[in-house]
Scaffold this active site. Structure first.
Site, PDB file in Angstrom:
ATOM      1  N   TYR A 109       0.849  -1.185   0.000  1.00  0.00           N
ATOM      2  CA  TYR A 109       0.000   0.000   0.000  1.00  0.00           C
ATOM      3  C   TYR A 109       0.888   1.239   0.000  1.00  0.00           C
ATOM      4  O   TYR A 109       1.870   1.328   0.742  1.00  0.00           O
ATOM      5  CB  TYR A 109      -0.903   0.029   1.233  1.00  0.00           C
ATOM      6  CG  TYR A 109      -1.705   1.303   1.364  1.00  0.00           C
ATOM      7  CD1 TYR A 109      -2.932   1.437   0.725  1.00  0.00           C
ATOM      8  CD2 TYR A 109      -1.231   2.383   2.111  1.00  0.00           C
ATOM      9  CE1 TYR A 109      -3.672   2.607   0.833  1.00  0.00           C
ATOM     10  CE2 TYR A 109      -1.958   3.560   2.216  1.00  0.00           C
ATOM     11  CZ  TYR A 109      -3.180   3.666   1.573  1.00  0.00           C
ATOM     12  OH  TYR A 109      -3.893   4.829   1.674  1.00  0.00           O
ATOM     13  N   GLU A 197      -3.411   7.443  -4.239  1.00  0.00           N
ATOM     14  CA  GLU A 197      -3.345   6.163  -3.532  1.00  0.00           C
ATOM     15  C   GLU A 197      -3.135   5.037  -4.533  1.00  0.00           C
ATOM     16  O   GLU A 197      -3.813   4.974  -5.563  1.00  0.00           O
ATOM     17  CB  GLU A 197      -4.639   5.931  -2.757  1.00  0.00           C
ATOM     18  CG  GLU A 197      -4.659   4.638  -1.947  1.00  0.00           C
ATOM     19  CD  GLU A 197      -5.948   4.457  -1.183  1.00  0.00           C
ATOM     20  OE1 GLU A 197      -5.978   4.770   0.015  1.00  0.00           O
ATOM     21  OE2 GLU A 197      -6.948   4.020  -1.800  1.00  0.00           O
TER      22      GLU A 197
END
Length: 392
Positions: A109, A197
């Site tokens: 992530y 993101e």
């Protein structure tokens, strides 16, 4: 403003961030053609909606034949996708993204956003990437890595290495990660973004880092500087009430209750909603008419909140500082007369020209309930909304 995944990945490619080969499609035939044109024998079909949690909701499908791609396209296009972030109505799927499959060895992530506590851009990363990153943050916060970037110094090589080593990357993977991080930092600054993101950023079986997903939010207040991004806005993905509010420069957020709120000032609006909840009611919206409210703007706000069929009462809470209470009162009278309000209206006005405003409301002859203070306004709004519900 949100971008679709395919739009975000187009920006990624422009900045040199590796993404899988992919094509968009709006029809079944286009989807089949996309699969035929892309390399590999495995494809991923992704619904393009402005919401996370697509994978768990069936919006991301792994296909091992062109026929399977066509079937996935048929199951998605023209339908609505319901995820934890969309609410029960879901969002319309008007296009899909068909990508070549990737050989995933690891999932990471990585995001870039503003750390409002420090006033600096922050990189947030975790070796536990994938669909359940929210649960990782809640249950194992120690697995979340973060660095803040000094605005004068910019992103430094040692900061990239610190994140890379913390993520367990080694050898050539570290250099790849630094290139991606630097590209994300430039992208964030140059395109006036509020969030970037990648979840997941994968390490392939051959040791390559690839952005398998992409999410970008553009700072709404900077859209005038980003006309190319503003042109990519997909209004079909936005709440109709919030979209209409933006056209009148109103700050509006839809909620699930039945008491509409019209307030000047974000803090006062939050306090108003809190008091409604405290006294057993449920706000139908957040609405800040701003400090430069006019009669026309108040009328537009009335039309907006009353377009919500759930609304059973309207609570107006105005503190006249910059905005004058008498102007708001004139707007309320004008709005009630023009819109034809059929639900109770509760008004609390304090501040500049408040007495004159109260006289205007009293002389109007309209069914407007005056409140002496915020608590009185909240309790009256809850009671009248309940009475309207019983009567219905």
């Amino acid at each position: 403003m949100n971008l679709h995944e395919y739009q975000a990945k187009s920006l990624f490619a422009e900045y040199g961030i590796p993404v899988p080969p992919g094509r968009t499609a709006t029809t079944i035939d286009e989807a089949r053609g996309a699969a035929a044109a892309l390399p590999g024998e495995v494809w991923v079909v992704k619904a393009q909606v402005h919401a996370g949690g697509r994978g768990k909701a069936g919006g991301v499908r792994l296909c091992r034949s062109q026929q399977a791609v066509a079937e996935a396209a048929a199951a998605l296009l023209g339908h609505r996708l319901v995820t934890k972030q969309t609410g029960p109505a879901g969002l319309p799927i008007r296009q899909i993204l068909v990508e070549s499959g990737s050989a995933i060895a690891r999932e990471i992530y990585l995001s870039v956003l503003l750390n409002r506590d420090s006033g600096r851009i922050a990189f947030v990363a975790s070796a536990a990437g994938g669909m359940d990153i929210e649960e990782v943050a809640a249950r194992e916060p120690e697995k979340i890595l973060r660095i803040d970037v000094h605005p004068a110094a910019g992103l430094q090589p040692y900061q990239c290495r610190r994140l890379a080593f913390g993520l367990g990357l080694r050898g050539g993977e570290v250099a790849q990660f630094e290139r991606i991080a630097r590209a994300l930092y430039r992208l964030y600054l140059e395109r006036d973004l509020s969030l970037v993101e990648i979840n997941p950023l994968i390490v392939t079986a051959s040791g390559e880092l690839v952005a398998l997903d992409a999410k970008i939010n553009v700072e709404a207040n900077a859209l005038y500087r980003q006309p190319a991004l503003a042109a990519q806005r997909d209004e079909a993905q936005e709440d109709a009430h919030e979209l209409e509010a933006s056209r009148h420069d109103l700050n509006y957020v839809s909620l699930d209750g039945d008491i509409a709120c019209m307030v000047n000032g974000a803090g006062l609006a939050m306090a108003t909603m809190d008091l409604i909840k405290l006294h057993g009611g449920a706000p139908a919206n957040f609405l800040d008419v701003g400090g430069t409210a006019t009669a026309e703007r108040v009328t537009a706000a009335f039309r907006l909140v009353l377009s919500n069929e759930r609304v059973r009462a309207v609570l107006i809470n105005i503190f006249g500082g910059i905005v004058r209470c008498d102007v708001i009162a004139e707007g309320i009278v004008q709005a009630v007369q023009q819109v034809g309000v059929q639900v109770p209206v509760i008004v609390r006005l304090e501040g500049t020209n408040a007495e004159q405003a109260r006289r205007t409301l009293a002389a109007s002859g309209l069914a407007i309930t005056a409140a002496s203070d915020l608590t009185d306004a909240a309790t009256k709004a809850v009671a009248l909304a309940r009475a309207a519900q019983v009567a219905a």
